[in-house]
Design an enzyme around this catalytic site. Structure first.
Site, short mmCIF file in Angstrom:
data_model
loop_
_atom_site.label_atom_id
_atom_site.label_comp_id
_atom_site.label_asym_id
_atom_site.label_seq_id
_atom_site.Cartn_x
_atom_site.Cartn_y
_atom_site.Cartn_z
N GLY A 44 3.07 -1.97 -0.81
CA GLY A 44 3.94 -2.32 0.31
C GLY A 44 5.27 -2.96 -0.06
O GLY A 44 6.26 -2.82 0.65
N ASP A 103 0.16 -11.83 6.57
CA ASP A 103 -0.51 -11.67 7.86
C ASP A 103 -1.60 -12.74 7.95
O ASP A 103 -1.31 -13.89 8.31
CB ASP A 103 -1.06 -10.23 7.92
CG ASP A 103 -1.66 -9.88 9.27
OD1 ASP A 103 -1.43 -10.62 10.24
OD2 ASP A 103 -2.36 -8.86 9.36
N PHE A 152 2.04 -4.45 14.73
CA PHE A 152 1.70 -3.74 13.50
C PHE A 152 2.94 -3.06 12.97
O PHE A 152 3.45 -2.09 13.51
CB PHE A 152 0.54 -2.74 13.68
CG PHE A 152 0.01 -2.35 12.34
CD1 PHE A 152 -0.88 -3.19 11.67
CD2 PHE A 152 0.48 -1.23 11.69
CE1 PHE A 152 -1.32 -2.88 10.39
CE2 PHE A 152 0.05 -0.91 10.40
CZ PHE A 152 -0.85 -1.74 9.76
N ILE A 153 3.44 -3.65 11.88
CA ILE A 153 4.73 -3.26 11.32
C ILE A 153 4.57 -2.07 10.38
O ILE A 153 3.63 -2.02 9.60
CB ILE A 153 5.32 -4.45 10.53
CG1 ILE A 153 5.38 -5.72 11.40
CG2 ILE A 153 6.67 -4.10 9.94
CD1 ILE A 153 6.40 -5.71 12.49
N ASP A 159 2.84 0.53 5.51
CA ASP A 159 2.22 1.76 5.98
C ASP A 159 1.24 1.54 7.11
O ASP A 159 0.76 0.43 7.36
CB ASP A 159 1.42 2.40 4.83
CG ASP A 159 0.13 1.63 4.54
OD1 ASP A 159 0.22 0.40 4.29
OD2 ASP A 159 -0.96 2.22 4.60
N ARG A 165 5.71 4.61 4.85
CA ARG A 165 6.28 3.73 3.81
C ARG A 165 7.72 4.10 3.51
O ARG A 165 8.52 3.27 3.09
CB ARG A 165 5.47 3.85 2.50
CG ARG A 165 4.07 3.29 2.58
CD ARG A 165 3.50 3.17 1.16
NE ARG A 165 2.06 2.97 1.14
CZ ARG A 165 1.45 1.80 1.26
NH1 ARG A 165 2.15 0.70 1.44
NH2 ARG A 165 0.15 1.72 1.20
P1 IMP Z 1 -3.01 -10.50 4.62
O1 IMP Z 1 -3.77 -10.33 5.91
O2 IMP Z 1 -1.98 -11.59 4.71
O3 IMP Z 1 -3.95 -10.69 3.47
O4 IMP Z 1 -2.22 -9.15 4.42
C1 IMP Z 1 -2.45 -8.32 3.34
C2 IMP Z 1 -1.63 -7.07 3.35
O5 IMP Z 1 -1.92 -6.31 4.49
C3 IMP Z 1 -0.13 -7.23 3.39
O6 IMP Z 1 0.42 -7.53 2.14
C4 IMP Z 1 0.26 -5.85 3.85
O7 IMP Z 1 0.32 -4.96 2.75
C5 IMP Z 1 -0.85 -5.50 4.81
N1 IMP Z 1 -0.41 -5.79 6.19
C6 IMP Z 1 -0.52 -6.91 6.89
N2 IMP Z 1 0.06 -6.81 8.11
C7 IMP Z 1 0.57 -5.56 8.15
C8 IMP Z 1 1.33 -4.83 9.14
O8 IMP Z 1 1.69 -5.31 10.22
N3 IMP Z 1 1.68 -3.56 8.78
C9 IMP Z 1 1.35 -2.99 7.60
N4 IMP Z 1 0.66 -3.63 6.65
C10 IMP Z 1 0.27 -4.90 6.92
MG MG Z 2 1.03 -6.20 0.60
#
Ligand code: IMP
Ligand code: MG
Length: 175
Positions: A44, A103, A152-153, A159, A165
């Site tokens: 990402g 996130d 959801f970005i 992605d 991407r």
């Molecule tokens: P975490 O929930 O903070 O552990 O997020 C882990 C990974 O999930 C991030 O680094 C992103 O790669 C992916 N992610 C989290 N939120 C989004 C979103 O809104 N869109 C796409 N990928 C996401």
């Molecule tokens: Mg990531």
């Protein structure tokens, strides 16, 4: 085949580059005289990594790590696994993790511990996006591009099921 509906553009590549420049200048100041390793999170953060590294004016190394707590869905599982680790030895180095989005925070919480256990002199986070609404772990970005709502970005590296991407801007999926 189901088609996704894409929202409006949240940030253009010019917006993102502008923030990368501002944060890069700050990081250049903050890490003067220190041995810096930028660690980009695959996949990402690829575009943000390229933007950040071009805006940091220091002798530094770069590496990549791949960790995952996501399947093909949109909800974090909290179980983080390292799929591909860095090659560089980070002992006594200042690690700056270059992340696409925080996130739940579970991935970064895990990665911070991972590098601390390897003897890094410091571990900080530079994230393109911060989505604080769904934070579970006690983790924050030291350098944050933009803070976003609970959407959801996709785009600019991010992605949905490996799609989008390559969009040269940040948008979201309408749901
Ligand atoms: P975490 O929930 O903070 O552990 O997020 C882990 C990974 O999930 C991030 O680094 C992103 O790669 C992916 N992610 C989290 N939120 C989004 C979103 O809104 N869109 C796409 N990928 C996401
Ligand atoms: Mg990531």
């Amino acid at each position: 085949m189901a088609t996704d509906t894409i929202g409006t553009v949240l940030y253009t590549q010019e917006d993102i580059w502008k923030r990368a420049k501002e944060l890069g200048e700050k990081i250049t100041e903050d890490y003067k005289g220190k041995e810096l390793v930028l660690v980009g999170t695959l996949r990402g953060a690829v575009m943000w990594m390229a933007d950040m590294m071009r805006n940091i004016d220091l002798d530094m190394s770069i590496d990549f790590i791949s960790a995952s707590s996501y399947g093909s869905g949109t909800v974090s599982s909290g179980n983080v696994v390292i799929k591909q680790d860095v090659e560089l030895n980070v002992t006594d180095k200042h690690v700056l993790i270059i992340e696409d989005i925080i996130d739940s925070g579970n991935t970064l919480c895990f990665l911070k511990k991972h590098f601390s256990q390897r003897g890094a002199a410091s571990v900080k986070i530079c994230t393109m996006l911060d989505k604080p609404a769904r934070r579970e772990a006690d983790v924050y970005g030291d350098y944050v591009g933009y803070t976003v709502d609970d959407l959801f970005i996709v785009g600019y590296g991010l992605d949905f099921d490996q799609k989008y991407r390559n969009l040269p801007y940040i948008t979201y999926l309408e749901g």
